[in-house]
Design an enzyme around this catalytic site. Structure first.
Site, PDB file in Angstrom:
ATOM      1  CB  CYS A  52       4.224   3.534  12.857  1.00 25.32           C
ATOM      2  SG  CYS A  52       4.377   1.760  12.943  1.00 25.32           S
ATOM      3  CE  LYS A  56      -1.170   7.316   8.088  1.00 26.55           C
ATOM      4  NZ  LYS A  56      -0.924   6.268   7.081  1.00 26.55           N
ATOM      5  CE  LYS A 106       5.796  -0.072   4.894  1.00 21.17           C
ATOM      6  NZ  LYS A 106       4.763  -0.408   5.887  1.00 21.17           N
TER       7      LYS A 106
HETATM    8  C1  LIG Z   1       0.250  -3.639   6.725  1.00 18.51           C
HETATM    9  C2  LIG Z   1       0.177  -2.165   6.976  1.00 18.51           C
HETATM   10  C3  LIG Z   1       1.325  -1.407   6.917  1.00 18.51           C
HETATM   11  C4  LIG Z   1       1.237  -0.056   7.113  1.00 18.51           C
HETATM   12  N1  LIG Z   1       2.369   0.665   6.994  1.00 18.51           N
HETATM   13  C5  LIG Z   1       2.300   2.008   7.139  1.00 18.51           C
HETATM   14  C6  LIG Z   1       3.429   2.793   6.916  1.00 18.51           C
HETATM   15  O1  LIG Z   1       4.507   2.293   6.589  1.00 18.51           O
HETATM   16  N2  LIG Z   1       3.325   4.116   7.076  1.00 18.51           N
HETATM   17  C7  LIG Z   1       2.157   4.727   7.418  1.00 18.51           C
HETATM   18  O2  LIG Z   1       2.113   5.946   7.516  1.00 18.51           O
HETATM   19  N3  LIG Z   1       1.060   3.998   7.639  1.00 18.51           N
HETATM   20  C8  LIG Z   1       1.112   2.662   7.496  1.00 18.51           C
HETATM   21  N4  LIG Z   1      -0.033   1.913   7.670  1.00 18.51           N
HETATM   22  C9  LIG Z   1      -1.287   2.610   8.043  1.00 18.51           C
HETATM   23  C10 LIG Z   1      -2.134   2.927   6.824  1.00 18.51           C
HETATM   24  O3  LIG Z   1      -1.491   3.797   5.948  1.00 18.51           O
HETATM   25  C11 LIG Z   1      -3.474   3.561   7.226  1.00 18.51           C
HETATM   26  O4  LIG Z   1      -3.228   4.759   7.903  1.00 18.51           O
HETATM   27  C12 LIG Z   1      -4.302   2.681   8.127  1.00 18.51           C
HETATM   28  O5  LIG Z   1      -4.171   1.328   7.730  1.00 18.51           O
HETATM   29  C13 LIG Z   1      -5.801   3.068   8.120  1.00 18.51           C
HETATM   30  O6  LIG Z   1      -6.382   2.976   6.852  1.00 18.51           O
HETATM   31  P1  LIG Z   1      -7.238   1.704   6.353  1.00 18.51           P
HETATM   32  O7  LIG Z   1      -8.314   1.485   7.341  1.00 18.51           O
HETATM   33  O8  LIG Z   1      -7.725   2.091   4.985  1.00 18.51           O
HETATM   34  O9  LIG Z   1      -6.282   0.556   6.293  1.00 18.51           O
HETATM   35  C14 LIG Z   1       0.019   0.554   7.450  1.00 18.51           C
HETATM   36  C15 LIG Z   1      -1.114  -0.218   7.518  1.00 18.51           C
HETATM   37  C16 LIG Z   1      -1.056  -1.568   7.282  1.00 18.51           C
HETATM   38  C17 LIG Z   1      -2.301  -2.395   7.349  1.00 18.51           C
END
Ligand SMILES: Cc1cc2nc3c(=O)[nH]c(=O)nc-3n(C[C@H](O)[C@H](O)[C@H](O)COP(=O)(O)O)c2cc1C
Ligand SMILES: Cc1cc2nc3c(=O)[nH]c(=O)nc-3n(C[C@H](O)[C@H](O)[C@H](O)COP(=O)(O)OP(=O)(O)OC[C@H]3O[C@@H](n4cnc5c(N)ncnc54)[C@H](O)[C@@H]3O)c2cc1C
Ligand code: SF4
Ligand code: SF4
Lengths: 435, 423
Positions: free
Chosen positions: B134, B172, B45
């Site tokens: 983000c 990223k 995270k």
């Molecule tokens: C609740 C939540 C918190 C997230 N926090 C971060 C984060 O702290 N840092 C980050 O790079 N991406 C964060 N993301 C993005 C995810 O790492 C990922 O890139 C994004 O959700 C797409 O993937 P998925 O469709 O498998 O969820 C977060 C996503 C969610 C849902």
């Protein structure tokens, strides 16, 4: 209308098909494919837009779902519970084709209509007064549906019902694990809430009021008198206590109480739906041994297989290929003497007795055609009032529908025929000719 | 058994399945449980100056009774103290030396980047992921997607990070840009060892129609969040493939966005991902889903005779072309298999109302519709709505004109077949 007694034997029965909660309804509704020209809708005698109302449940538009149902079938609440959906709408659901359980259309219909009744959601208003009056004879599903539709067209209506309560067999005959009398009467109130439906209970047309009076006072007459008394068996001992017509007996425990505490053995005679209902009802009312004597075999029963399967699970004991030849006992029946039959339903010569302190005869009901048969123009076919596809009889101004015209089908058929007749009556008394 | 070992810009893991930086990677305890379940790697995270989160953070898009086909969040980066995070990273690496631990970072000044990178590497990070993605909250403070949307800033910060790091650095990327290419190239110019994408998409997931407030609702207000979950997969696949086929862009890719099962993972790999990251599906179903992902990928590779991931990464890229190169003389028509058709007629209404009016009621009265092949344009809509897999197929018309693309038509007048479905 007199209130139902609080104490009714029927209240021991739970719903055989329990209602859906929100979540169950949503899951089931989302299974529906929303078919085009849906075969389920064709199979519903009232042609409810099933795909449409189910989609509305799925989107959370329950009020709209109820409206869609009640637009086509004002008795949608009772139909939802009592329709044999397995051989009607759900029987034609396309899911059956791929051997996937069909959509529980009845339960979804109940989900929406229960809320409509509980919430008092009214979707229909009486039409502008036409100045015309229509008499409806009999207060069962056929007449109720007809009356409601006629009110939508703006006609004044009067229902004549010989019993104390409306609803016909919905109130008095349908198995309480599907629909209890109080629910049937709640639906009657819902239908009457459109306003302007005059109700005259305790009035038997042909006896208390003559057909001539009706003809004088009304622009049209709808006959929805259903079927008549249970058929009896003219065999020795038929006068003993403890022997009842099935439908009369059902009425007695639906609208009042029966004491079966001394009945150890009951015999139901017949193999149709009423017989199967009786078997399940007696088991539910606590009779330890319930035998069903039928002259044919299981495959030849006219009762629905899905209902009979349930009866067997509940403990029904069938006696195939037999017919009662005498009721034994002195004043009270104690046993039924039966003759065994062969495959051609001819006596084999063998006889046997079945112990029984209660016997229900579910071998059919009389046809009420005689009531109107003497009126010139009205034709009877085997006791049925003959009507055309719009519900018109051969006597101008007389229409008929429901069991008295179709010979005894389902509530939903009575509703469909009553509704269709209202349309025909409307066209007739407004002077529109059929297109 | 196929060889599932993966290598993304020097970051090695026993399989290509990583947890994306998000709540499933908040803590050491969680990540160790995930590794026990089979995950090959985890992106911690995002670390930075610990923040304060709001209460009520997630929202979901439900569709036709399926919950959370799309998901959104308004949470920020880690809210746990940095020293606790670093202690746990060290603990995880000590106990799981073979699994990849990538530390996601987001800070502001060069000095902060230097400091946090050093601490991450000291704790045992196998790689770093720079969170330039983000799209809510952090970007209002000049970080996250505010960086990812500016190729120059992206390149500058990447070069700082690469300069201070002794382990591979992934950037990223944010999908909240009109074209991903300049941003991937900027990371490459900054010296990154790879990129990961996509982060979440700016979104409002819904509105509370009784209170007149968007969701998720924090008291009487809401804000836009980041969209993810199954529904974003098509957007992510496109962005991954855009980079993978770009001649200038040469970095390895860690694919992210809506990956829910092995099949999704296969698609990302075929379009150029060396590893795949999962967030939402783990949030919804737990770490245990990886067991099926590993097995499914393995079985797929065995059935296709693919020995290792290198043979698979980007394998569909050569087939990802421009519209102008598609063969306009290629011709398919729908065929309905009457033996499996259940008679719902969804194809008929879809074609009538939503396509080219060429599926008709059967003249013989049966419920199986018929296709007017002379009008069918082969659009696939009927097949898409058909609830019975395999019942409707799109079959190639024989006796076609030689292939001719629009480009060929424009360039040297290649002959095109007569148009269909333009009645
Ligand atoms: C609740 C939540 C918190 C997230 N926090 C971060 C984060 O702290 N840092 C980050 O790079 N991406 C964060 N993301 C993005 C995810 O790492 C990922 O890139 C994004 O959700 C797409 O993937 P998925 O469709 O498998 O969820 C977060 C996503 C969610 C849902
Ligand atoms: C035991 C039993 C169980 C059943 N179970 C089901 C079921 O589960 N599902 C289903 O769909 N259907 C069921 N049916 C059939 C269904 O009840 C009937 O098809 C339906 O009620 C017919 O409606 P109707 O209006 O034609 O007649 P009825 O419901 O019979 O109503 C006719 C009304 O007319 C009144 N009447 C008769 N003569 C006169 C007169 N001269 N003057 C004034 N009023 C008069 C009667 O008192 C009665 O109230 C069942 C029937 C029986 C007998
Ligand atoms: S009224 Fe009866 S047959 Fe018609 S849809 Fe409803 S449950 Fe089915
Ligand atoms: S046939 Fe079945 S799936 Fe199709 S609309 Fe009717 S209930 Fe729904």
């Amino acid at each position: 209308m007199p209130h139902l007694p609080e104490q009714r034997s029927e209240t021991v029965f739970e719903d055989f098909k329990p209602p859906f909660d929100d979540q169950q309804a949503a899951i089931e509704a989302n299974r529906c494919l929303y078919c085009h020209d849906a075969p389920c809708q064709h199979a519903c005698p009232t042609h409810i837009d099933i795909a449409g109302f189910i989609r509305k449940i799925a989107t959370g538009n329950v009020r709209g779902a109820a409206r869609t149902i009640l637009d086509s079938n004002i008795l949608g609440m009772s139909c939802a519970r009592v329709c044999p959906v397995e051989v009607l709408c759900a029987g034609e659901c396309v899911h059956n084709v791929q051997d996937v359980p069909p959509i529980a259309i009845g339960k979804l219909q109940r989900y929406a209509t229960d809320q409509a009744l509980a919430g008092g959601w009214q979707f229909h208003e009486a039409g502008a007064p036409s100045g015309k009056k229509v008499a409806l004879v009999g207060g069962g599903p056929a007449s109720l549906a007809c009356a409601h539709r006629l009110r939508r067209y703006g006609h004044a209506v009067t229902i004549f019902e010989s019993r104390e309560r409306l609803g016909g067999l919905n109130t008095n005959g349908v198995a309480p694990y599907k629909l209890r009398a109080d629910a049937a009467l709640a639906e009657v109130d819902y239908v009457l809430a459109i306003g302007g439906i005059e109700v005259r209970t305790g009035v038997s047309v042909g006896k208390d009021v003559s057909w001539a009076e009706l003809e004088r006072d009304y622009a049209a007459i709808f006959i929805g008198v259903g079927l008549g008394a249970d058929s009896v068996m003219k065999i020795p001992g038929a006068q003993h206590a403890g022997i009842h017509g099935a439908v009369a007996f059902i009425e007695s425990f639906k609208t009042g109480s029966v004491d079966l505490s001394r009945v150890q053995h009951a015999v139901v005679v017949g193999g149709g739906n009423t017989a199967v209902d009786c078997v399940r009802e007696l088991i539910g009312l606590g009779v330890p041994s319930v035998q069903m004597v039928y002259r044919g075999e299981e495959a030849g029963m006219s009762g629905y297989a899905h209902e009979w399967d349930e009866a067997k699970i509940e403990g029904a004991q069938p006696v195939w290929r037999a017919v009662p030849v005498a009721f034994e006992g002195t004043n009270q029946v104690t046993a039924v003497r039966c003759a065994a039959l062969d495959a051609n339903k001819k006596p084999t010569g063998t006889e046997f007795t079945l112990p029984a302190e209660l016997v229900l005869l579910a071998i059919g009901q009389a046809r009420l055609g005689d009531l109107v048969g003497a009126l010139p123009g009205i034709q009877l076919d085997n006791g049925r009032v003959v009507v055309d596809e719009h519900g018109a009889t051969g006597r101008p101004g007389y229409f008929a529908g429901g069991d008295c015209a179709n010979g005894g089908k389902e509530v939903v058929n009575a509703v469909a025929e009553g509704t269709a007749a209202a349309h025909a009556i409307h066209q007739k008394i407004e002077g529109v000719t059929h297109g | 058994m196929a060889d599932l070992r993966s290598n993304t810009g020097g970051i090695r893991s026993p399989n290509p399945f990583w947890l994306a930086s998000a709540p499933p990677t908040n803590s050491g305890d969680q990540i160790m449980r995930a590794f026990d379940a089979g995950w090959g790697g985890a992106v911690w995270k995002t670390l930075g100056q610990p923040i304060q989160n709001v209460s009520s953070r997630f929202g979901a898009l439900n569709f036709r009774g399926t919950r959370a086909v799309g998901f959104n969040n308004i949470e920020l980066i880690t809210d746990r103290p940095l020293d606790v995070n670093f202690r746990e990273i060290a603990e995880v690496k000590r106990r799981y030396p073979d699994n990849a631990v990538i530390v996601s970072l987001m800070v502001e000044t060069e000095e902060e980047w230097r400091e946090i990178i050093k601490r991450s590497i000291d704790a045992g990070a196998d790689g770093l992921e720079l969170n330039f993605g983000c799209p809510h909250g952090m970007c209002e403070r000049g970080m996250g997607s505010a960086v990812g949307q500016e190729p120059k800033i992206n390149e500058r910060i990447t070069s700082w990070a690469v300069g201070y790091s002794t382990v591979p650095v992934l950037v990223k990327l944010t999908p909240n840009v009109s074209d991903i290419l300049p941003h991937g190239r900027a990371a490459q110019r900054g010296g990154a060892h790879g990129v990961s994408l996509i982060n979440t998409i700016k979104s409002i997931i819904g509105v509370d129609i009784d209170r007149f407030v968007p969701v998720p609702r924090v008291g009487d207000l809401s804000t836009n969040g980041g969209y993810c979950g199954a529904a974003v997969k098509p957007i992510a696949l496109h962005m991954v493939a855009q980079l993978a086929r770009d001649r200038e862009f040469q970095l390895p890719i860690s694919g992210i966005g809506g990956i829910s099962n092995w099949r999704d993972a296969v698609e990302f790999i075929l379009l150029g991902s060396s590893s795949v990251q999962v967030c939402t599906e783990v949030m919804l179903r737990g770490y245990r889903i990886v067991e099926d992902m590993i097995e499914g990928l393995n079985t797929y590779m065995d059935q296709k005779g693919i020995a290792n991931l290198d043979q698979m990464v980007g394998r569909a890229i050569p087939r990802y072309s421009e519209w102008g190169n598609l063969d306009l003389n290629y011709d398919t028509v729908a065929k309905i298999d009457s033996s499996t058709c259940i008679g719902c007629q969804l194809c008929m209404v879809a074609c009538m109302d939503g396509a080219h009016q060429c599926i008709h009621p059967n003249p013989d009265g049966s419920r199986v519709p018929t296709v007017d092949e002379s009008e069918c344009v082969g659009c696939n809509l009927c097949q898409i709505v058909c609830p019975v897999p395999g019942c409707i197929t799109l079959e190639e018309v024989q006796d076609r004109l030689p292939p001719a693309s629009w480009n060929q038509h424009v360039e040297h007048g290649a002959k095109l077949r007569p148009k269909k479905g333009v009645h």
